[in-house]
Design a protein around this motif. Structure first.
Motif, mmCIF file in Angstrom:
data_model
loop_
_atom_site.group_PDB
_atom_site.id
_atom_site.type_symbol
_atom_site.label_atom_id
_atom_site.label_comp_id
_atom_site.label_asym_id
_atom_site.label_seq_id
_atom_site.Cartn_x
_atom_site.Cartn_y
_atom_site.Cartn_z
ATOM 1 N N LEU A 92 -2.410 27.244 -24.897
ATOM 2 C CA LEU A 92 -1.739 27.945 -24.723
ATOM 3 C C LEU A 92 -0.528 26.655 -25.590
ATOM 4 C CD1 LEU A 92 -3.032 29.341 -21.751
ATOM 5 C CD2 LEU A 92 -2.380 30.134 -23.357
ATOM 6 N N GLY A 93 -0.663 25.652 -25.320
ATOM 7 C CA GLY A 93 -0.274 24.794 -25.281
ATOM 8 C C GLY A 93 -0.875 22.895 -25.162
ATOM 9 N N ARG A 94 -0.646 21.950 -25.063
ATOM 10 C CA ARG A 94 -1.280 20.728 -24.856
ATOM 11 C C ARG A 94 0.137 20.162 -23.914
ATOM 12 N NH1 ARG A 94 0.837 16.998 -30.086
ATOM 13 N NH2 ARG A 94 3.030 16.086 -29.091
ATOM 14 N N MET A 95 -0.430 19.089 -23.455
ATOM 15 C CA MET A 95 0.130 17.900 -22.212
ATOM 16 C C MET A 95 0.030 16.773 -22.914
ATOM 17 S SD MET A 95 -1.117 19.341 -18.570
ATOM 18 C CE MET A 95 -3.199 19.211 -18.492
ATOM 19 N N VAL A 96 0.899 15.867 -22.138
ATOM 20 C CA VAL A 96 0.891 13.981 -22.198
ATOM 21 C C VAL A 96 0.840 13.456 -20.930
ATOM 22 C CG1 VAL A 96 1.732 12.669 -23.562
ATOM 23 C CG2 VAL A 96 1.435 13.871 -24.443
ATOM 24 N N PRO A 139 7.657 16.507 -11.372
ATOM 25 C CA PRO A 139 6.088 16.168 -13.032
ATOM 26 C C PRO A 139 4.719 16.254 -12.719
ATOM 27 C CG PRO A 139 7.169 13.978 -12.636
ATOM 28 C CD PRO A 139 7.904 15.093 -11.198
ATOM 29 N N MET A 140 4.394 15.635 -11.753
ATOM 30 C CA MET A 140 2.682 15.430 -11.887
ATOM 31 C C MET A 140 1.809 15.022 -12.820
ATOM 32 S SD MET A 140 2.092 20.169 -11.076
ATOM 33 C CE MET A 140 0.546 20.102 -10.200
ATOM 34 N N GLY A 141 2.517 13.770 -12.864
ATOM 35 C CA GLY A 141 1.788 13.103 -13.514
ATOM 36 C C GLY A 141 1.927 13.697 -15.458
ATOM 37 N N LEU A 142 2.846 13.774 -15.520
ATOM 38 C CA LEU A 142 3.206 14.472 -16.947
ATOM 39 C C LEU A 142 4.459 13.517 -17.929
ATOM 40 C CD1 LEU A 142 2.023 18.553 -17.601
ATOM 41 C CD2 LEU A 142 1.296 15.937 -17.419
ATOM 42 N N ALA A 143 4.490 13.157 -19.428
ATOM 43 C CA ALA A 143 5.306 12.930 -19.375
ATOM 44 C C ALA A 143 5.959 13.878 -20.797
ATOM 45 C CB ALA A 143 4.571 11.866 -20.655
ATOM 46 N N SER A 144 5.174 14.760 -20.720
ATOM 47 C CA SER A 144 5.220 15.718 -21.562
ATOM 48 C C SER A 144 5.356 17.120 -21.349
ATOM 49 C CB SER A 144 5.945 15.481 -23.188
ATOM 50 O OG SER A 144 4.979 14.924 -23.899
ATOM 51 N N ARG A 145 5.488 18.456 -22.040
ATOM 52 C CA ARG A 145 4.634 19.398 -22.385
ATOM 53 C C ARG A 145 4.901 20.589 -23.692
ATOM 54 N NH1 ARG A 145 5.175 22.546 -16.992
ATOM 55 N NH2 ARG A 145 7.244 22.006 -17.459
ATOM 56 N N ARG A 146 4.118 20.795 -24.237
ATOM 57 C CA ARG A 146 4.558 21.998 -25.714
ATOM 58 C C ARG A 146 3.928 23.163 -25.285
ATOM 59 N NH1 ARG A 146 3.498 19.724 -31.521
ATOM 60 N NH2 ARG A 146 5.937 18.344 -30.210
ATOM 61 N N ARG A 147 4.443 24.513 -25.576
ATOM 62 C CA ARG A 147 4.370 25.177 -25.595
ATOM 63 C C ARG A 147 4.504 25.989 -26.399
ATOM 64 N NH1 ARG A 147 4.730 26.945 -19.631
ATOM 65 N NH2 ARG A 147 5.235 26.281 -18.384
ATOM 66 N N TYR A 148 3.717 26.771 -27.142
ATOM 67 C CA TYR A 148 2.977 27.180 -28.625
ATOM 68 C C TYR A 148 3.557 28.811 -27.807
ATOM 69 C CZ TYR A 148 0.249 23.184 -29.746
ATOM 70 O OH TYR A 148 -0.182 22.176 -29.553
ATOM 71 N N GLN A 149 4.318 29.759 -28.903
ATOM 72 C CA GLN A 149 4.639 31.003 -29.409
ATOM 73 C C GLN A 149 3.288 31.341 -30.357
ATOM 74 O OE1 GLN A 149 8.431 32.812 -29.502
ATOM 75 N NE2 GLN A 149 8.383 33.461 -31.597
#
Length: 725
Positions: A92-96, A139-149
């Motif tokens: 679905l995506g990734r998170m850092v 942000p729940m500890g996230l620096a970034s989030r990526r979602r894919y289509q």
């Protein structure tokens, strides 16, 4: 960071205008991850296929061994089907996170490589929660989030979102249009697609709420209530062991109840796409066999009377009428002596029925208690008990008296008698006025309507299986025959045993004797998979349920664990109470409310016209706020323009679905299979790119008419057309 070599076949297939997003600095890590995922998927499917073949070739066995083998086949098959359904787009995506530069990838299922390295985190696990729940405020500890289509198995676009200044590094793919908003404008298909990759934080919070008590998901049209309900179902099955106690992937302990069959067909693919194939789905009609042919009740007053919990109590009273012990005693003749069976003896035998036991299934217990009383009275005679019981069992007069005192009852006949015999209805429902009793009588009492279904279900549940006693006797006879046969086999084995320790004598033990009997060969009834009990029930469009219909569901969920999805403003017959008042009144407790107020589906142009329609009947209706505009105004015209409007739309749109909503039968033919012709009631819960309303003023008057028009208008995701004659 070391140089990342691209995989042999890229997972990315971005159009030319997104060439900047193909920079290896942006997608190199992803390409490497997808290559690992592809390898693990291939290996997993190969191993699962081999294991499935091996399990199928194993001996079937009996009893628990057969059940274990069957469940293992179901488990492997379900996992294989889930992996084959998607491929790389499991991701679905990734998170850092802010404290770890290495991205974590979130998937529809969890996946590891052969070394045990986690390639995909299951979206339902606690570790994946920040991917859905993170916001700029939290942000729940996230620096970034990526979602894919994903499009046909490859990534056609992706979006990055950053939560800290550090997250801006190496993120040139920031986009003003999020993955979620982009998905809202895409064309609809005949079946709902899961939107797992674009679940919003407010929706995710509801999805992950606990299963204790009743959770109400309240929201207007387009707020994602159904999406939340379906994804919550999959989440609870993963996270709450109480809801999958059977450990059986072919059937879970969760029931999902929808408003009608078109709705169930529309959402049929969502749960399997989320890895859950064993959830039972149905409408309220499906809970009772008569629901298949029942018609709508045309008289609102009859609907009101039959929908009350008091009328359900009348069914209970109708059964109790047949459980009253005889007031008169009788002389019972036997070849050995005559014995008096008093009214007190009858009452004692009737008391043998366990409280709550279905009437028909308790009948055998009452009969056995009656025989025991009579045998005990004949105890002074020197006659074997078996002979006494046989004589009593074959006593025609006693049998006739017992059948009259505790008859086998047929649930449709029991309910039909209420509508056939006024005196019987007055006895069972003394609170009814004479005119109300007369209103409920009808010429054909078995001409079932939807208002009868809760009462039929109550009678069916209260009476139980009329064949249970006969089947139990057959089981006992078959078991005795099996044991007798096995005793002869054991005798032969012992006679032929010439071993020093005479090992065959161990077969004489009762435990071994029972193990040798083939219990699977005994006669059993076909299971009613909708009878329950269920550990959790999800019910969509719950604002339409009557008190009597709620009881149908409560009977199937002793834990009172519910997800209740609905909108009070979409109740066709009005909803003046609060959710708490309604649910407490029908028997639910520990109620919590989760509200959704953002309309993600319906364009602003449509809501501008739909809002006054519902406010005219319900000034305080909770109308949600649209977050997007389609740029397409609502069109008004005449019904004779329908064919032209449909033709023009299909000429411009190669994809997408259309719904013509009308009270009439279809009067315009279209070769396009993307056209749906529905009534306002059957359109509820669905969505279409283009919605055409035919003479909406014919939908009705008052609250019912306003709700039907409001619901019909808000099915549109792109354009609304209103035609009048």
């Amino acid at each position: 960071m070391p140089e990342i070599s691209p995989p042999k076949t890229s997972a990315f297939a971005l159009p030319e205008h997104l060439a900047r997003k193909v920079d290896p600095k942006l997608i190199g890590t992803d390409e490497q991850q997808f290559e690992a995922i592809a390898g693990s998927l291939s290996q997993s499917m190969e191993e699962l296929s081999a294991r499935l073949d091996a399990t199928r070739k194993q001996p079937g066995g009996r009893g628990q061994a057969a059940l274990d083998r069957d469940q293992e086949i179901h488990r492997i098959t379900a996992r294989l089907r889930a992996l084959r359904r998607f491929g790389l787009d499991l991701c679905l995506g990734r998170m850092v996170t802010a404290d770890n530069p290495e991205p974590s990838y979130v998937g529809r299922l969890g996946l590891s490589d052969k070394e045990g390295r986690r390639l995909l985190i299951d979206w339902r696990s606690p570790a994946a929660e920040p991917f859905f729940g993170a916001t700029h405020a939290n942000p729940m500890g996230l620096a970034s989030r990526r979602r894919y289509q994903w499009t046909r198995g490859r990534i056609s676009d992706y979006w990055d979102e950053v939560f800290t200044p550090e997250g801006l590094e190496s993120n040139a793919a920031l986009d003003d249009q999020s993955a979620f908003i982009a998905s809202l404008g895409s064309s609809r298909s005949p079946r709902m697609r899961d939107v797992l990759g674009t679940i919003q934080a407010d929706q995710d919070q509801i999805i992950r709420a606990g299963s204790r008590g009743a959770l109400v998901v309240d929201g207007g049209p387009g707020t994602g209530k159904t999406v939340v309900a379906l994804h919550r179902t999959a989440y609870l099955l993963y996270s709450d062991p109480r809801l999958n106690r059977r450990g059986n992937h072919s059937r879970s302990d969760v029931l999902f109840v929808g408003p009608h069959q078109p709705y169930l067909s529309y959402v049929a693919d969502v749960l399997p796409s989320l890895g859950e194939e064993g959830v039972q789905t149905c409408t309220l009609r499906d809970l009772v066999p008569e629901g298949a042919t029942a018609v709508a009740e045309s008289d609102p007053e009859v609907v009101r009377l039959k929908s009350s919990m008091e009328m359900v109590k009348a069914v209970e009273q109708a059964v109790r009428f047949h459980e009253e012990p005889p007031a008169m005693g009788m002389e019972v003749e036997t070849p050995y002596a005559d014995v008096w069976l008093s009214s007190e003896d009858w009452a004692e035998a009737f008391d043998a029925a366990e409280p709550g036991s279905p009437h028909n299934e308790a009948r055998e217990d009452v009969w056995e208690a009656l025989l025991a009383i009579l045998v005990d009275k004949l105890g002074e005679y020197d006659v074997a008990e078996s002979l006494l019981r046989r004589a009593l069992t074959h006593n025609a007069e006693l049998r006739t008296a017992f059948t009259k005192a505790w008859p086998l009852l047929d649930y449709p006949a029991l309910v039909a008698d209420l509508w056939r015999v006024p005196a019987y209805l007055r006895l069972c429902a003394p609170w009814l006025r004479p005119d109300e009793t007369a209103k409920l009588q009808r010429e054909d009492p078995a001409a079932w309507t939807t208002a009868d279904l809760p009462l039929l279900d109550a009678a069916r549940q209260r009476l139980g299986d009329p064949g249970a006693s006969q089947r139990r006797r057959k089981q006992e006879a078959a078991l005795a025959a099996e044991r007798e046969l096995m005793d002869r086999v054991v005798d032969d084995l012992i006679a032929a045993d010439d071993s020093e320790n005479l090992e065959m004598y161990m077969l004489r033990g009762d435990d071994m004797r029972d193990k040798l009997v083939d219990l699977d060969a005994l006669p059993t009834a076909d299971p009613d998979v909708l009878a329950g009990p269920f550990a959790h029930i999800v019910v969509d469009e719950a604002q339409e349920l009557t008190d009597a219909e709620w009881r149908m569901l409560l009977l199937r969920c002793p834990s009172r664990s519910f997800t209740v999805v609905g909108d009070r403003a979409q109740a066709r017959h009005g909803f003046t109470e609060s959710w708490e008042e309604r649910l407490e009144r029908v028997g639910l407790g520990t109620i919590s409310i989760a509200s959704l107020s953002i309309n993600y589906r319906t364009p602003e142009e449509v809501m501008v016209e739909a809002e006054p329609v519902i406010r005219a009947a319900l000034p305080d209706a909770n109308v949600p706020t649209s977050v997007r505009s389609s740029g397409i105004p609502v069109v008004h015209g005449e019904t004779k323009e329908l064919s032209v409007i449909l033709g023009n739309w299909f000429a411009k749109n190669a994809e997408g679905t259309v719904c013509v909503i009308s009270r009439r039968h279809p009067f315009a033919k279209s070769k396009e299979d993307r056209v749906n012709w529905l009534t306002p009631e059957l359109a509820k819960g669905l969505e279409f790119d283009l919605v055409v309303l035919i003479d909406p003023l014919e939908f009705g008057h008052g609250i019912e008419g306003a709700v039907d028009r409001y619901v019909a208008m808000t099915r549109a995701t792109q354009q609304l057309v209103i035609l009048t004659s």
